[in-house]
Write an enzyme that holds these catalytic residues in place. Structure first.
Site, PDB file in Angstrom:
ATOM      1  N   LYS A 195      12.151  26.812  17.105  1.00 33.87           N
ATOM      2  CA  LYS A 195      12.482  25.468  17.591  1.00 33.87           C
ATOM      3  C   LYS A 195      12.433  25.493  19.111  1.00 33.87           C
ATOM      4  O   LYS A 195      13.191  26.219  19.758  1.00 33.87           O
ATOM      5  CB  LYS A 195      13.862  25.042  17.100  1.00 33.87           C
ATOM      6  CG  LYS A 195      14.280  23.654  17.574  1.00 33.87           C
ATOM      7  CD  LYS A 195      15.649  23.278  17.030  1.00 33.87           C
ATOM      8  CE  LYS A 195      16.082  21.905  17.508  1.00 33.87           C
ATOM      9  NZ  LYS A 195      17.408  21.529  16.966  1.00 33.87           N
ATOM     10  N   LYS A 248       9.056  23.728  15.065  1.00 35.63           N
ATOM     11  CA  LYS A 248       9.432  22.396  15.541  1.00 35.63           C
ATOM     12  C   LYS A 248       9.322  22.356  17.057  1.00 35.63           C
ATOM     13  O   LYS A 248       9.872  23.247  17.719  1.00 35.63           O
ATOM     14  CB  LYS A 248      10.876  22.090  15.103  1.00 35.63           C
ATOM     15  CG  LYS A 248      11.395  20.735  15.570  1.00 35.63           C
ATOM     16  CD  LYS A 248      12.855  20.534  15.179  1.00 35.63           C
ATOM     17  CE  LYS A 248      13.354  19.184  15.686  1.00 35.63           C
ATOM     18  NZ  LYS A 248      14.780  18.976  15.386  1.00 35.63           N
TER      19      LYS A 248
END
Length: 327
Positions: A195, A248
């Site tokens: 992320k 992400k």
């Protein structure tokens, strides 16, 4: 053989041929729709930076889930906006927390739906960071305790998958330990493994009311310049017990999705995040793009890069497109 004997356009000549040899296809089974649940009754607060999305009270959230299931979208990812916040995010661990309420309400009325529960503290802390603050930064190991309690509480409420998004070191192992200790050894963990500290999260901060009150998240989310580090993060989460790993955002990190897919033989999730969604909506509103074609192209690119599962705010729209095309 070379041209003129070899003519690659032969296989593009008709729509039937193109459909027959298409290498990458997006299905409704690949898609997860993120939803935001808030306190109250009959509440729908439009998210101005994410057209078509709203914060929904539990009763309206249940109705929204019914609509999604009717479209073929049977997986949702829940984020909560609590009535009150605290310094450590302990409100997220409460038996009657806002997401816990939502999970129970959805499960009471809809049998064929899978609920993924996001596990993080940013929506629940007064300071907007993803954990307990010590000396001006998030304390990794103290935060693990809260994340584990939150995970168990969400599993008790009926969450089908636990998805830690905080990027603390060791959180997958700690959550797995606590889930197993409490009898939830069959509940999978979908780890936000790579992320990045991305500017593409801007609209989400409005939606989840989770913007940090000071500083940024660069000390725990990843540097957008790094991809080798992403493989180390993913590997560590796998070692600790992750059942699925996530990259992400998606669009600026398609290369990372591909590297993760090529390196690890397990389900790969990609999150097509709020900023990516909102750029499409803004361009479409100005008449600059063909929105449906862009949505299909984006989701296909994410799938082609190696994602098995795509979390996207376009999920319902894509389901409608696919339903219309498959008639």
């Amino acid at each position: 053989m070379a041209f003129p004997q070899t003519r690659l356009r032969r296989m593009r000549r008709t729509e039937i041929i193109r459909n027959m040899v298409r290498e990458t296809k997006v299905s409704v089974d690949d898609l997860i729709m993120p939803l935001f649940v808030c306190p109250g009754k009959n509440v729908s607060n439009p998210i101005t930076s994410m057209p078509g999305n709203s914060q929904l009270s539990v009763d309206l959230l249940v109705e929204e889930c019914k609509k999604l299931v009717a479209l073929g979208i049977k997986s949702v990812l829940l984020f909560g906006i609590p009535e009150h916040k605290d310094e450590h995010g302990l409100v997220a661990c409460e038996h009657n927390g806002i997401v816990q309420q939502a999970i129970r309400a959805i499960k009471a009325e809809i049998s064929d739906i899978m609920i993924v529960a996001d596990v993080c503290n940013c929506e629940y802390t007064t300071h907007g960071h993803c954990g307990t603050i010590v000396d001006g930064d998030v304390h990794n190991d103290l935060t693990l305790e809260t994340l584990a309690k939150q995970s168990v509480s969400l599993a008790e409420a009926g969450a089908d998958i636990i998805a830690p998004s905080d990027m603390m070191d060791g959180r997958v192992g700690k959550i797995r330990e606590e889930l197993d200790k409490n009898g939830f050894y069959n509940v999978p963990i979908m780890a936000y493994s790579a992320k990045y500290a991305s500017a593409f999260y801007g609209p989400f901060r409005e939606a989840a009311e989770s913007a940090p009150k000071f500083g940024n998240r660069a000390t725990y989310q990843m540097d957008p310049a790094n991809s080798n580090e992403a493989l180390r993060e993913v590997e560590q989460d796998i070692i600790e017990g992750a059942d699925m790993v996530m990259v992400k955002p998606a669009l600026s990190y398609l290369d990372v999705i591909r590297r993760v897919k090529d390196t690890f033989n397990m389900p790969i999730v990609a999150y097509n995040v709020s900023g990516e969604f909102s750029m499409v909506k803004a361009a479409a509103a100005n008449g600059w793009i063909d929105e449906e074609r862009i949505v299909k192209e984006i989701l296909t690119s994410i799938k082609r890069a190696g994602a098995d599962i795509i979390i996207t705010y376009h999920a319902a729209q894509m389901a409608e497109i696919l339903k219309r095309e498959n008639k």
